[in-house]
Motif scaffolding. Structure first.
Motif, short mmCIF file in Angstrom:
data_model
loop_
_atom_site.label_atom_id
_atom_site.label_comp_id
_atom_site.label_asym_id
_atom_site.label_seq_id
_atom_site.Cartn_x
_atom_site.Cartn_y
_atom_site.Cartn_z
N LEU A 97 -6.92 3.64 4.92
CA LEU A 97 -7.60 2.36 5.14
C LEU A 97 -7.29 1.75 6.50
O LEU A 97 -8.10 1.02 7.05
CB LEU A 97 -7.18 1.37 4.04
CG LEU A 97 -7.54 1.77 2.61
CD1 LEU A 97 -6.85 0.86 1.61
CD2 LEU A 97 -9.05 1.72 2.42
N ILE A 98 -6.12 2.03 7.04
CA ILE A 98 -5.68 1.32 8.24
C ILE A 98 -5.52 2.25 9.45
O ILE A 98 -6.12 2.02 10.49
CB ILE A 98 -4.33 0.60 7.98
CG1 ILE A 98 -4.46 -0.33 6.77
CG2 ILE A 98 -3.87 -0.15 9.21
CD1 ILE A 98 -5.53 -1.41 6.90
N MET B 28 0.84 -1.20 0.00
CA MET B 28 0.00 0.00 0.00
C MET B 28 0.87 1.25 0.00
O MET B 28 1.96 1.25 0.58
CB MET B 28 -0.88 0.04 1.26
CG MET B 28 -2.08 -0.88 1.20
SD MET B 28 -3.11 -0.56 2.66
CE MET B 28 -3.61 -2.22 3.04
N THR B 29 0.36 2.31 -0.62
CA THR B 29 1.06 3.59 -0.53
C THR B 29 0.83 4.17 0.86
O THR B 29 -0.05 3.72 1.60
CB THR B 29 0.51 4.60 -1.56
OG1 THR B 29 -0.85 4.87 -1.23
CG2 THR B 29 0.58 4.04 -2.98
N GLN C 279 -2.74 5.34 1.15
CA GLN C 279 -3.67 4.20 1.29
C GLN C 279 -3.62 3.65 2.71
O GLN C 279 -4.65 3.38 3.32
CB GLN C 279 -3.28 3.08 0.32
CG GLN C 279 -3.84 3.23 -1.07
CD GLN C 279 -3.44 2.06 -1.96
OE1 GLN C 279 -2.31 1.58 -1.90
NE2 GLN C 279 -4.37 1.60 -2.79
#
Lengths: 246, 246
Positions: B145-146, B137-138, B141
């Motif tokens: 997302l996390i 993931m970038t 991201q």
């Protein structure tokens, strides 16, 4: 990228944190399908070395090559490299706000751009492989440490990596949970996965590794087949270390 | 005691002002605070992400903004923007004083909320970002997302506190001169009080504030308790009072 290039190669790898020189020039080649266990006292630089392979730590010098490509160079798409290099952590680092299935399916969806259905199909297959098909809908907090670590392995496998990095993955587990994780890793090794395993599990290193590398003070002190290293250590430092851990 | 009741607790006068408080005051107080909160949530998140950047020149402007707007009295900011902007020809909202008020409150809220978000994001274990990056993931991201979803859950209590502070601070915008129909709770009560030389209307306005803020404050305590006893081991409480108004 020549066909004969090792899957992973460390060339004169150096890493310093401030004044502390943690890696002092490591040269190591890992062939495709090879399982290499890295052992050594704490503070020897094992984890740092592993984390340089996918550049979670930026090397201070030297090169890291994957299939012949130097991934430390400028203009390297590190995210693309990382999607081919799976990593499993000591503390699992599962995403607690997502189910086991979502943990495994997220990267195929968001990094590879697969549809939800495709990604979940892969995720279910991977969970099945680590023996947790029935835990797909469970949150990490409802799983045991061993189960969480197996989900973490499935998460890394879901990206179909060329190499898997294991960073002391059983160190945070209760003793009775270690075996289920090691069993999954043995299965992977049998299937021909390229694995770099930083571990304190000497039994696992002896039976599953093709090669064992002994690191101390940021240098490779000794390496070779497990039987040779464990039964006939050539250096005093390895002898001392083995005397302490075995 | 009779005199006190006559000046502060005159039920008849309260009843007279009640419809205006409900229809005009409460509505405008809520529009002001919710509008400012919306600005603060969006801009505060952006600012928080800038404030945790590893690049100093990204961090610096965010820090300056946060320090400035937390360091200035709300009433000063409200006058500078509500009176200053239109006076100096920057009529971004024409003559709509009300909107300048929302903007001023929003700019102040942005500073506090960005600090709340920053604390929340930084309280998420480093391993979460690492495991997200390790699958390719970038950075953005991984954040989206996390890290951020976990951080936000933990800051619901301080965010609610910030909303309470906004409800109260919205009373300050009377200072820029708002017209009938745009008055918030305090102004409605104050007008009536000035006309009749009796405090009961302001006491009634106060009851409205209390009716909004007290249930919210108890909601915060409830959420805090839930988070502290939380089933999720990762729901570590934030340092007490993070982002609270001085």
């Amino acid at each position: 990228m020549s066909a004969t290039a090792p899957r992973v190669a460390l060339r004169g790898l150096r890493k310093r944190f401030g004044n502390a020189e943690v890696l002092r020039g490591i040269d190591l080649e890992i062939a495709a399908g090879e399982v290499v266990c890295v052992i050594g006292p704490s503070g020897s630089g094992k984890s740092t070395m592993l984390r340089c392979v996918n550049r979670l730590e930026e090397p201070s010098g030297g090169a890291v090559e994957i299939d012949g490509q130097d991934i430390t160079g400028p203009g390297v798409d590190i995210n693309a490299i990382r999607s081919r290099v799976g990593m499993v952590f000591q503390h699992f680092n599962l995403w607690p706000h997502k189910t086991a299935l979502a943990n495994v399916a997220l990267a195929p969806r968001k990094v590879k751009g697969l549809s939800r259905a495709e990604a979940e199909k892969i995720a279910r297959a991977r969970l099945e492989e680590v023996g947790l098909a029935d835990k797909a809908d469970a949150r990490p907090s409802h799983l045991s440490g061993g189960q969480q670590q197996r989900v973490a392995i499935a998460r890394a496998l879901a990206m179909d990596p060329d190499v898997m990095l294991f960073d002391e993955v059983t160190s945070a587990l209760d003793p009775e949970l270690v075996k289920e994780v090691l069993d999954v890793m043995r299965g992977l090794a049998r299937e021909g996965m390229t694995m770099i395993v930083v571990t304190h599990e000497m039994g696992f290193a002896r039976e599953a590794a093709h090669r064992v590398v002994f690191l101390d003070h940021g240098r490779v002190v000794e390496e070779g087949p497990p039987q040779r290293l464990f039964d006939d250590p050539h250096t005093e430092r390895l002898r001392t270390f083995l005397g302490q851990v075995l | 005691m009779d005199k006190f009741a006559r000046y502060f607790l005159d039920w008849e006068r309260m009843a007279q002002v009640f419809p205006d408080l409900l229809r005009e005051g409460l509505r405008n107080t809520l529009v002001l605070s919710l509008g400012a909160m919306a600005i603060g949530l969006v801009a505060g998140m952006v600012l928080a992400l800038l404030a945790i950047s590893r690049r100093w020149w990204v961090r610096a402007p965010a820090r300056v903004y946060i320090d400035l707007f937390r360091g200035l009295p709300a009433i000063l900011v409200i006058v500078l923007i509500g009176t200053g902007l239109p006076l100096s020809g920057y009529r971004v909202f024409g003559r709509e004083k009300f909107l300048y008020g929302i903007l001023a409150l929003g700019l102040i809220a942005t500073a506090y909320i960005s600090e709340i978000f920053r604390a929340g994001i930084q309280s998420v274990d480093k391993g979460q970002m690492e495991s997200a990056r390790s699958v390719g993931m970038t950075y953005l991201q991984a954040m989206r997302l996390i890290v951020v979803p976990q951080g936000i859950r933990r800051v619901l209590p301080p965010l609610t506190n910030e909303f309470i502070a906004l409800v109260k601070d919205s009373s300050l915008i009377f200072i820029i001169g708002i017209s009938v129909g745009e008055r918030e709770l305090f102004r409605v009560g104050q007008n009536y009080t000035q006309q009749h030389g009796n405090m009961s209307a302001l006491v009634a306005a106060g009851l409205f504030y209390v009716a909004i803020t007290v249930p919210l404050a108890h909601l915060v305590n409830f959420m805090d308790k839930r988070l502290r006893e939380g089933k999720r081991t990762t729901a570590d409480a934030l340092p007490a009072g993070a982002g609270e108004h001085a």
